[in-house]
Write a protein that holds these residues in place. Sequence first.
Motif, mmCIF file in Angstrom:
data_model
loop_
_atom_site.group_PDB
_atom_site.id
_atom_site.type_symbol
_atom_site.label_atom_id
_atom_site.label_comp_id
_atom_site.label_asym_id
_atom_site.label_seq_id
_atom_site.Cartn_x
_atom_site.Cartn_y
_atom_site.Cartn_z
ATOM 1 N N ASP B 106 27.806 47.487 19.827
ATOM 2 C CA ASP B 106 27.669 46.918 21.171
ATOM 3 C C ASP B 106 27.964 47.932 22.265
ATOM 4 O O ASP B 106 27.924 47.588 23.452
ATOM 5 C CB ASP B 106 28.628 45.741 21.346
ATOM 6 N N VAL B 107 28.308 49.159 21.853
ATOM 7 C CA VAL B 107 28.654 50.188 22.835
ATOM 8 C C VAL B 107 27.724 51.385 22.652
ATOM 9 O O VAL B 107 27.649 51.948 21.561
ATOM 10 C CB VAL B 107 30.121 50.635 22.674
ATOM 11 N N GLY B 108 27.027 51.740 23.680
ATOM 12 C CA GLY B 108 26.158 52.919 23.622
ATOM 13 C C GLY B 108 26.915 54.142 24.101
ATOM 14 O O GLY B 108 27.524 54.115 25.166
ATOM 15 N N VAL B 109 26.918 55.205 23.316
ATOM 16 C CA VAL B 109 27.544 56.464 23.716
ATOM 17 C C VAL B 109 26.423 57.410 24.122
ATOM 18 O O VAL B 109 25.526 57.691 23.323
ATOM 19 C CB VAL B 109 28.366 57.072 22.561
ATOM 20 N N VAL B 110 26.479 57.873 25.354
ATOM 21 C CA VAL B 110 25.368 58.670 25.886
ATOM 22 C C VAL B 110 25.879 60.018 26.360
ATOM 23 O O VAL B 110 26.585 60.109 27.365
ATOM 24 C CB VAL B 110 24.674 57.931 27.049
ATOM 25 N N PHE B 111 25.524 61.059 25.629
ATOM 26 C CA PHE B 111 25.830 62.434 26.028
ATOM 27 C C PHE B 111 24.600 62.974 26.731
ATOM 28 O O PHE B 111 23.513 62.987 26.153
ATOM 29 C CB PHE B 111 26.171 63.260 24.782
ATOM 30 N N VAL B 112 24.764 63.387 27.964
ATOM 31 C CA VAL B 112 23.619 63.856 28.748
ATOM 32 C C VAL B 112 23.760 65.348 28.971
ATOM 33 O O VAL B 112 24.766 65.804 29.529
ATOM 34 C CB VAL B 112 23.556 63.127 30.109
ATOM 35 N N SER B 113 22.779 66.111 28.550
ATOM 36 C CA SER B 113 22.827 67.547 28.780
ATOM 37 C C SER B 113 22.392 67.875 30.200
ATOM 38 O O SER B 113 21.352 67.406 30.672
ATOM 39 C CB SER B 113 21.915 68.285 27.800
ATOM 40 N N VAL B 114 23.213 68.664 30.859
ATOM 41 C CA VAL B 114 22.850 69.151 32.197
ATOM 42 C C VAL B 114 22.306 70.566 32.106
ATOM 43 O O VAL B 114 22.238 71.284 33.102
ATOM 44 C CB VAL B 114 24.068 69.097 33.166
#
Lengths: 193, 211
Positions: B106-114
Amino acid sequence: MADRVPLVRNLLAGPRRAGGGPVVALLLALFAAGCGGAADQGAEGPAGTPPAAAETSAAGPALTVRDARAVEVPGMAAVYLTVDNPGRAADRLLRVETAAAPRAEIHETVDDGGVMRMRPRPDGFEVPAGGSLALEPGGKHLMLVEPSLPAGGASLALTLHFARAGAIEIEAPVTALAGGPDGHDHAAHGGGR
Amino acid sequence: MSIDLRSGMGRPAAPLIALLAALLVGSGPLAGCARDPGFNGQLVEPLEAVPDLTGVNWDGEPFRLSDLEGRVAVVFFGYTYCPDVCPFALAKMKQLYAGLGDRAGDVGVVFVSVDPQRDSVEKLGRYVPNFDERFYGVRLEEGSVEATADAFDLTVQYGQPEKGPGTESYYYVDHTGSFFIVDREGRLRLRFPPDATADQMLPDIERLLSA
């Protein structure tokens, strides 16, 4: 004879010389601190390997390196460790070399109000006299670019270069990142993969 | 009390002071500093929809943050050539998932590359799934990093490339290391500092899951 002892007699004069007692205590403390201190010479390194030490030099007891470990992700590795300096003279970690990566540098992460900034430290880090230098996640670390583990290897071999102690060779076991909040992987101490 | 702005007399006016106070509280250093004793994290105020974020996930699928509505999301920013911060941030997320147990889905983990210049979808695919295949690793379009940084109030600064022995040139990327928590309705609710632990984030996320 009276000429040679007046300083000592004054120092030991006690209450009559207000600075005497404390000065003697300070001198004794400094003398004791310089005489080897409480260096953990017998400490276990990671996974039971003995700590690495330089040859004893004229500066006094040797530096020891402990708790070395590497965290590896594709394309990068960071190495953390602690250097103990029981001697009377400060030393300095100047650079790192390794056959395991074409590029190995000394870096430090600074949390600048929530902005994480990583900076090279070409002047290295001091290892204070009678103290320690700790390289820990989120702070000082060694950065390896494009590392490669030796075939079948579970650790990285590095050479640390110190201003006074010279070269110290260490092994940094590669740890998986399952670990606790401080990033240490306690499982790695029980054996590698 | 009436204010005659034309008079030029500069009489201090309570309404003007109130307006200034409201502006200070609503923006600038005092914004988002409220603390709710029920949350560990820092409340984000005013309560608004999280800025949308689009890119490509490490598995090649298009990614849109608003698609995670219905789940709680943890969003954070970094780059794969980051040796000391980003691996540990992802490790914290692993601990978070472990703490959530059955509710991890139920939890989305979102790593966003800059750092889209170096972080291809393929690179993210070699990096993120090592931590957990359920994590998202998003490559932003190269032109959209600045807009995303503005929307999330992030600092992103690229260092100078330095050539090193035997390698391509390397550059670091200064970046905000905070964790952004988005509720099930897609509103940005909380911010955690870079040194927050999974133990600190877990109860807040569980509370948002139950809301």
